[in-house]
Motif scaffolding. Structure first.
Motif, PDB file in Angstrom:
ATOM      1  N   LEU A 116      -8.711   9.393 -62.326  1.00  0.00           N
ATOM      2  CA  LEU A 116      -7.354   8.986 -61.437  1.00  0.00           C
ATOM      3  C   LEU A 116      -6.835  10.731 -61.341  1.00  0.00           C
ATOM      4  O   LEU A 116      -7.212  11.182 -60.041  1.00  0.00           O
ATOM      5  CB  LEU A 116      -6.939   8.031 -60.852  1.00  0.00           C
ATOM      6  CG  LEU A 116      -6.410   7.300 -60.232  1.00  0.00           C
ATOM      7  CD1 LEU A 116      -7.874   6.291 -59.380  1.00  0.00           C
ATOM      8  CD2 LEU A 116      -5.017   5.920 -59.786  1.00  0.00           C
TER       9      LEU A 116
ATOM     10  N   VAL B  16      -6.021  12.375 -57.641  1.00  0.00           N
ATOM     11  CA  VAL B  16      -5.492  13.026 -57.114  1.00  0.00           C
ATOM     12  C   VAL B  16      -4.824  14.685 -56.883  1.00  0.00           C
ATOM     13  O   VAL B  16      -5.045  14.575 -56.195  1.00  0.00           O
ATOM     14  CB  VAL B  16      -4.307  12.976 -58.313  1.00  0.00           C
ATOM     15  CG1 VAL B  16      -3.289  12.783 -56.973  1.00  0.00           C
ATOM     16  CG2 VAL B  16      -4.548  10.588 -57.574  1.00  0.00           C
TER      17      VAL B  16
ATOM     18  N   VAL C  19      -7.857  16.194 -54.249  1.00  0.00           N
ATOM     19  CA  VAL C  19      -7.624  15.516 -52.978  1.00  0.00           C
ATOM     20  C   VAL C  19      -6.150  16.228 -52.927  1.00  0.00           C
ATOM     21  O   VAL C  19      -6.254  16.520 -51.215  1.00  0.00           O
ATOM     22  CB  VAL C  19      -7.148  13.505 -53.186  1.00  0.00           C
ATOM     23  CG1 VAL C  19      -6.669  13.582 -51.059  1.00  0.00           C
ATOM     24  CG2 VAL C  19      -8.600  12.922 -52.712  1.00  0.00           C
TER      25      VAL C  19
ATOM     26  N   TYR D 134      -5.533  18.674 -50.584  1.00  0.00           N
ATOM     27  CA  TYR D 134      -6.285  19.067 -48.583  1.00  0.00           C
ATOM     28  C   TYR D 134      -4.974  18.768 -48.249  1.00  0.00           C
ATOM     29  O   TYR D 134      -4.840  18.363 -46.815  1.00  0.00           O
ATOM     30  CB  TYR D 134      -7.689  18.093 -48.398  1.00  0.00           C
ATOM     31  CG  TYR D 134      -8.750  18.794 -49.459  1.00  0.00           C
ATOM     32  CD1 TYR D 134      -9.048  20.026 -47.692  1.00  0.00           C
ATOM     33  CD2 TYR D 134      -9.327  19.162 -50.318  1.00  0.00           C
ATOM     34  CE1 TYR D 134     -10.575  20.668 -48.731  1.00  0.00           C
ATOM     35  CE2 TYR D 134     -10.364  19.600 -50.265  1.00  0.00           C
ATOM     36  CZ  TYR D 134     -10.455  20.368 -49.402  1.00  0.00           C
ATOM     37  OH  TYR D 134     -11.944  21.771 -50.244  1.00  0.00           O
TER      38      TYR D 134
ATOM     39  N   ALA E 244       7.413  10.941 -55.358  1.00  0.00           N
ATOM     40  CA  ALA E 244       6.779  10.345 -56.160  1.00  0.00           C
ATOM     41  C   ALA E 244       6.943   9.465 -56.775  1.00  0.00           C
ATOM     42  O   ALA E 244       6.456   8.231 -57.302  1.00  0.00           O
ATOM     43  CB  ALA E 244       5.452  11.093 -56.098  1.00  0.00           C
TER      44      ALA E 244
ATOM     45  N   LEU F 276       9.220   6.438 -56.656  1.00  0.00           N
ATOM     46  CA  LEU F 276       8.777   5.399 -55.774  1.00  0.00           C
ATOM     47  C   LEU F 276       8.002   4.502 -57.276  1.00  0.00           C
ATOM     48  O   LEU F 276       7.477   3.538 -57.695  1.00  0.00           O
ATOM     49  CB  LEU F 276       7.570   5.645 -55.178  1.00  0.00           C
ATOM     50  CG  LEU F 276       6.827   4.466 -54.163  1.00  0.00           C
ATOM     51  CD1 LEU F 276       7.099   4.686 -52.703  1.00  0.00           C
ATOM     52  CD2 LEU F 276       4.981   4.641 -54.238  1.00  0.00           C
TER      53      LEU F 276
ATOM     54  N   PHE G 189      -9.404  17.941 -44.125  1.00  0.00           N
ATOM     55  CA  PHE G 189      -8.150  16.672 -45.222  1.00  0.00           C
ATOM     56  C   PHE G 189      -9.314  15.486 -45.561  1.00  0.00           C
ATOM     57  O   PHE G 189      -8.976  15.091 -46.550  1.00  0.00           O
ATOM     58  CB  PHE G 189      -7.882  15.890 -43.983  1.00  0.00           C
ATOM     59  CG  PHE G 189      -6.399  15.413 -44.128  1.00  0.00           C
ATOM     60  CD1 PHE G 189      -6.630  13.652 -44.729  1.00  0.00           C
ATOM     61  CD2 PHE G 189      -5.570  15.954 -44.686  1.00  0.00           C
ATOM     62  CE1 PHE G 189      -4.930  13.076 -45.217  1.00  0.00           C
ATOM     63  CE2 PHE G 189      -3.949  15.408 -44.941  1.00  0.00           C
ATOM     64  CZ  PHE G 189      -4.422  14.362 -44.852  1.00  0.00           C
TER      65      PHE G 189
ATOM     66  N   ILE H  51     -10.343   7.325 -53.766  1.00  0.00           N
ATOM     67  CA  ILE H  51      -9.071   7.665 -52.447  1.00  0.00           C
ATOM     68  C   ILE H  51      -9.031   8.939 -51.303  1.00  0.00           C
ATOM     69  O   ILE H  51      -7.515   8.676 -50.839  1.00  0.00           O
ATOM     70  CB  ILE H  51      -8.097   9.286 -53.980  1.00  0.00           C
ATOM     71  CG1 ILE H  51      -7.904   8.135 -55.584  1.00  0.00           C
ATOM     72  CG2 ILE H  51      -7.099   9.795 -53.422  1.00  0.00           C
ATOM     73  CD1 ILE H  51      -7.113   9.095 -56.526  1.00  0.00           C
ATOM     74  N   GLY H  52      -9.870   8.987 -51.135  1.00  0.00           N
ATOM     75  CA  GLY H  52      -9.750  10.407 -49.724  1.00  0.00           C
ATOM     76  C   GLY H  52      -9.611   9.012 -48.752  1.00  0.00           C
ATOM     77  O   GLY H  52      -9.117   8.986 -48.035  1.00  0.00           O
TER      78      GLY H  52
ATOM     79  N   LEU I  29      -6.257   7.586 -48.974  1.00  0.00           N
ATOM     80  CA  LEU I  29      -5.340   9.065 -47.243  1.00  0.00           C
ATOM     81  C   LEU I  29      -5.867   8.343 -46.550  1.00  0.00           C
ATOM     82  O   LEU I  29      -4.572   8.317 -45.492  1.00  0.00           O
ATOM     83  CB  LEU I  29      -5.746   9.684 -48.955  1.00  0.00           C
ATOM     84  CG  LEU I  29      -4.969  11.038 -47.995  1.00  0.00           C
ATOM     85  CD1 LEU I  29      -3.911  11.055 -48.596  1.00  0.00           C
ATOM     86  CD2 LEU I  29      -5.948  12.353 -48.592  1.00  0.00           C
TER      87      LEU I  29
ATOM     88  N   LEU J 240       3.468   8.851 -50.226  1.00  0.00           N
ATOM     89  CA  LEU J 240       2.055   8.783 -49.229  1.00  0.00           C
ATOM     90  C   LEU J 240       1.974   8.787 -50.757  1.00  0.00           C
ATOM     91  O   LEU J 240       1.033   8.208 -51.743  1.00  0.00           O
ATOM     92  CB  LEU J 240       2.034  10.099 -48.671  1.00  0.00           C
ATOM     93  CG  LEU J 240       0.632  10.172 -48.765  1.00  0.00           C
ATOM     94  CD1 LEU J 240      -0.285   8.593 -48.017  1.00  0.00           C
ATOM     95  CD2 LEU J 240       0.228  11.287 -47.563  1.00  0.00           C
ATOM     96  N   ILE J 241       1.678   9.823 -51.834  1.00  0.00           N
ATOM     97  CA  ILE J 241       1.376  10.602 -53.410  1.00  0.00           C
ATOM     98  C   ILE J 241       1.409   9.359 -54.156  1.00  0.00           C
ATOM     99  O   ILE J 241       0.218   8.688 -54.861  1.00  0.00           O
ATOM    100  CB  ILE J 241       1.309  11.473 -53.649  1.00  0.00           C
ATOM    101  CG1 ILE J 241       0.725  12.074 -52.341  1.00  0.00           C
ATOM    102  CG2 ILE J 241       1.062  11.402 -54.783  1.00  0.00           C
ATOM    103  CD1 ILE J 241       1.448  14.136 -52.733  1.00  0.00           C
TER     104      ILE J 241
ATOM    105  N   MET K 220       1.905   6.114 -53.663  1.00  0.00           N
ATOM    106  CA  MET K 220       1.525   5.075 -53.442  1.00  0.00           C
ATOM    107  C   MET K 220      -0.189   4.792 -53.150  1.00  0.00           C
ATOM    108  O   MET K 220      -0.520   3.940 -53.819  1.00  0.00           O
ATOM    109  CB  MET K 220       2.208   4.599 -51.816  1.00  0.00           C
ATOM    110  CG  MET K 220       1.752   2.870 -51.057  1.00  0.00           C
ATOM    111  SD  MET K 220       3.486   2.041 -52.455  1.00  0.00           S
ATOM    112  CE  MET K 220       2.424   0.867 -52.045  1.00  0.00           C
TER     113      MET K 220
ATOM    114  N   PHE L  41      -1.184   7.109 -55.286  1.00  0.00           N
ATOM    115  CA  PHE L  41      -1.599   6.394 -56.811  1.00  0.00           C
ATOM    116  C   PHE L  41      -1.857   4.547 -57.568  1.00  0.00           C
ATOM    117  O   PHE L  41      -2.254   4.122 -58.051  1.00  0.00           O
ATOM    118  CB  PHE L  41       0.118   7.092 -57.695  1.00  0.00           C
ATOM    119  CG  PHE L  41      -0.381   7.581 -58.665  1.00  0.00           C
ATOM    120  CD1 PHE L  41      -1.530   8.826 -58.919  1.00  0.00           C
ATOM    121  CD2 PHE L  41      -0.286   7.135 -59.729  1.00  0.00           C
ATOM    122  CE1 PHE L  41      -1.948   8.680 -60.470  1.00  0.00           C
ATOM    123  CE2 PHE L  41      -0.223   7.591 -61.157  1.00  0.00           C
ATOM    124  CZ  PHE L  41      -1.441   8.659 -61.511  1.00  0.00           C
TER     125      PHE L  41
ATOM    126  N   SER M 131      -4.331   3.022 -55.952  1.00  0.00           N
ATOM    127  CA  SER M 131      -5.458   3.576 -56.472  1.00  0.00           C
ATOM    128  C   SER M 131      -6.194   2.769 -57.840  1.00  0.00           C
ATOM    129  O   SER M 131      -6.948   2.307 -58.139  1.00  0.00           O
ATOM    130  CB  SER M 131      -6.600   4.843 -56.685  1.00  0.00           C
ATOM    131  OG  SER M 131      -5.898   5.308 -55.087  1.00  0.00           O
TER     132      SER M 131
END
Lengths: 206, 260
Positions: free
Chosen positions: A41, A45, A48, A51, A186, A189, B10, B169-170, B173, B200-201, B203, B205, B208
Motif C-alpha cells: 500500500l 502511495v 501515486v 502525481y 497526514a 490525521l 494525475f 488508490i488512484g 484519489l 487527503l493523503i 485519508m 491511506f 485504502s
C-alpha cells in the motif's frame, strides 16, 4: 530526485547497488506475509504521490513522502521503495536501471532513519499537536536528508558536478517546507483516526 | 474543469505507454529483461561517443519495431531531458580543459562538452530501451518474468500487490479530488493547501488500508496463506533464444567497435 542512467561514475553505481541490496535484504527479512498489504500500500502511495503536483509560485513540485513511508514501515521501506522505483523506471522512464540502487538508497535511507528515530515516540501519543510535530519532523527531515544525499552523490562524481549538486539541493528546499506541512497533517490525521497503524509498526520491528 | 492542481499525469493510466501489436510482443518477458540488463550495462559503461550513438540508434530502431506510440514516448523523454538539462548546461563550463567557445567570462571546455553529451546519450538510450523492452509488458508479465529469473518471491509478490493497489488508490484519489473540487478547493502556495493535501493523503491511506484489510480477511477465510500462485512462466521458445542471441551479438559488435 531521480538521477538518470549515465550520470554517475561506476564506483558510485556499485556502492549504491550493494548498499541498496543489503537494505532490501534486511527489509525483506523483517517483512512477513502479514505485513505485505501495508508495505504494498505504501509503495503505491509513493507511486501515486509523485502525481500530486503542488504549485510553488509559477512552477510546481511533487511530493516524495519518504518520511511517512519510513514512519509506517521502518526497514520494510527498502523493498517498498525498490518496487515503486522499479515500476516508475519501467513504465514512466523516471530514473534508470543501473542507478536504481543509488536512487533507492537516497530515498530509503532517510526513510528508515526517520522511522527508527521517531516511530516509538509516535506510538505513545494520540495528541494532535504532538502528532503534527512528529510528522513535520519526519517529513521535513527525510526530504532534507534525501536532498543532501542526492547532492552528495552528484558532488562525489567530481568537482565539475559541484554547481549542479548545489543547484539540486537549493531547488529542493521549498519541498522541505511543503513535505513537512503535508506529512504533519497526514500523520496527525492517521494518528487520530487509525493510531494502531503506527503502534503495530513500532511493535513488529524495532 | 481543469484546476491548477490537476496535472496531466494525475491518473497514471493515461500516462501508460501505448503501442501497436508487434513481433516484440511475442518475445518472452525473461528474454526482454536480460536484453535490457545487458544493454544498460554496455551503454552505461562505454565511453566512446560513436558507440553511444550506435546504442541510441539501436534502441530507436527497436522502438520502431515495437511500434511504440511516438507522442507518449516523446512526452516521457522530454520530461527526463528537461530534468538533466541542468547538468548538461553546467558541465561544459565547470570541467577544466581545452576551451571550445566562450560566453561572457565563462569558457566551455571540450572535455566537459563531451562528458555532457555522453550523459545525454546514455540516459536516452537506456530510457528508450527500457520503455520499449519492459514498458510494453503488463505488470503481471513483468512479475512472472522476474520470478522466472529467481528474483526473491517476496519482491515479486510485493510488486503484484502494489500494482493492484495503485489502481485502487488512484481511483480513491480521483473520487476525493472530485469531492474537494466540488467544495471549491483550489491549490495555491499556502498552508491551507498543504494541510488539505496532507489530510487527503492521510485519508487516502486510512481508506485504502481499511479496504486492504477487508479484502485480506476475506481472502484468508478462503484459505489464502499470503502467496499468490504465479501463473507458470510461458515456455522459453526458439524465437526467444534467437532474439536474445541476435541482441547480444549486436551488443558485442558495439563493444568491439568501441575497443578499436
Amino acid at each position: 530526485m531521480h538521477i538518470v542512467d549515465g550520470a554517475l561514475s561506476n564506483e558510485i553505481l556499485a556502492i549504491g547497488a550493494v548498499v541498496g541490496a543489503l537494505g532490501v535484504a534486511k527489509g525483506l527479512r523483517d517483512m512477513d506475509y502479514e505485513q505485505m498489504p501495508v508495505t504494498a500500500l505504501l509503495a503505491s502511495v509513493f507511486f501515486v504521490a509523485s502525481y500530486i503536483h503542488l504549485p510553488v509560485g509559477v512552477s510546481s513540485i511533487h511530493l516524495i513522502l519518504n518520511g511517512l513511508i519510513g514512519l509506517a514501515l521502518g526497514w520494510a521501506a527498502f523493498p517498498a521503495l525498490l518496487v515503486a522505483l522499479l515500476l516508475q523506471a519501467v513504465f514512466f522512464g523516471f530514473g534508470g536501471f543501473l542507478v536504481l540502487g543509488v536512487n533507492l538508497i537516497n530515498i530509503a535511507i532517510p526513510a528508515v532513519l526517520v522511522g527508527l528515530l521517531l516511530r516509538h515516540a509516535l506510538a505513545i501519543t494520540t495528541q494532535k499537536r504532538q502528532l503534527a510535530m512528529l510528522g513535520a519532523l519526519a517529513g521535513g527531515g527525510a526530504v532534507t536528508l534525501t536532498a543532501f544525499m542526492v547532492a552528495g552523490t552528484l558532488a562525489l562524481n567530481g568537482d565539475a558536478f559541484l554547481p549542479a549538486a548545489k543547484l539540486a539541493f537549493l531547488s529542493s528546499l521549498p519541498l522541505v517546507v511543503i513535505e513537512a506541512a503535508v506529512t504533519a497533517a497526514a500523520v496527525a490525521l492517521i494518528g487520530q483516526v487509525k493510531p494502531e497503524l503506527f503502534a503495530v509498526a513500532a511493535r513488529t520491528s524495532s | 474543469m481543469s484546476a491548477p492542481l490537476e496535472h496531466s499525469g494525475f491518473s497514471w493510466r493515461g500516462q501508460a505507454l501505448r503501442h501497436g501489436s508487434s513481433r516484440l510482443d511475442r518475445i518472452e518477458p525473461r528474454a526482454r529483461i536480460l536484453a535490457l540488463a545487458s544493454f544498460a550495462f554496455v551503454a552505461v559503461l562505454s565511453q566512446s561517443l560513436s558507440v553511444l550513438v550506435m546504442a541510441l540508434l539501436m534502441s530507436i530502431s527497436l522502438a520502431v519495431v515495437a511500434r511504440l506510440d511516438i507522442k507518449r514516448v516523446w512526452r516521457r523523454i522530454l520530461a527526463v531531458d528537461l530534468f538533466i538539462l541542468l547538468l548538461l548546461i553546467s558541465l561544459p563550463f565547470t570541467t577544466p580543459g581545452e576551451p571550445v567557445f566562450e560566453w561572457r567570462q565563462f569558457s566551455a571546455s571540450e572535455e566537459g562538452l563531451i562528458h555532457a553529451l555522453q550523459i545525454g546519450l546514455k540516459a536516452n538510450a537506456v530510457l528508450l530501451a527500457g520503455l520499449t523492452l519492459l514498458g510494453t509488458l503488463s505488470a503481471n508479465q513483468l512479475g512472472t518474468g522476474l520470478a522466472g529469473l529467481r528474483v526473491p518471491e517476496k519482491i515479486v509478490h510485493l510488486m503484484l500487490f502494489s500494482v493492484r493497489y495503485m489502481d485502487v488508490i488512484g481511483r480513491e484519489l480521483k473520487k476525493m479530488r472530485r469531492a474537494m473540487r466540488a467544495r471549491g478547493f483550489v491549490a495555491c502556495t499556502n498552508w491551507h493547501t498543504w494541510r488539505a493535501t496532507g489530510y487527503l493523503i492521510g485519508m487516502l491511506f486510512v481508506r485504502s488500508l481499511d479496504r486492504a484489510e477487508r479484502v485480506h480477511k476475506a481472502m484468508k477465510c478462503r484459505g489464502f496463506d499470503g502467496r499468490f500462485f504465479l501463473l507458470p512462466t510461458p515456455p522459453w521458445q526458439t524465437r526467444d533464444s534467437y532474439f536474445l542471441g541476435v541482441w547480444l551479438l549486436a551488443l558485442a559488435a558495439l563493444c568491439l567497435g568501441g575497443l578499436q
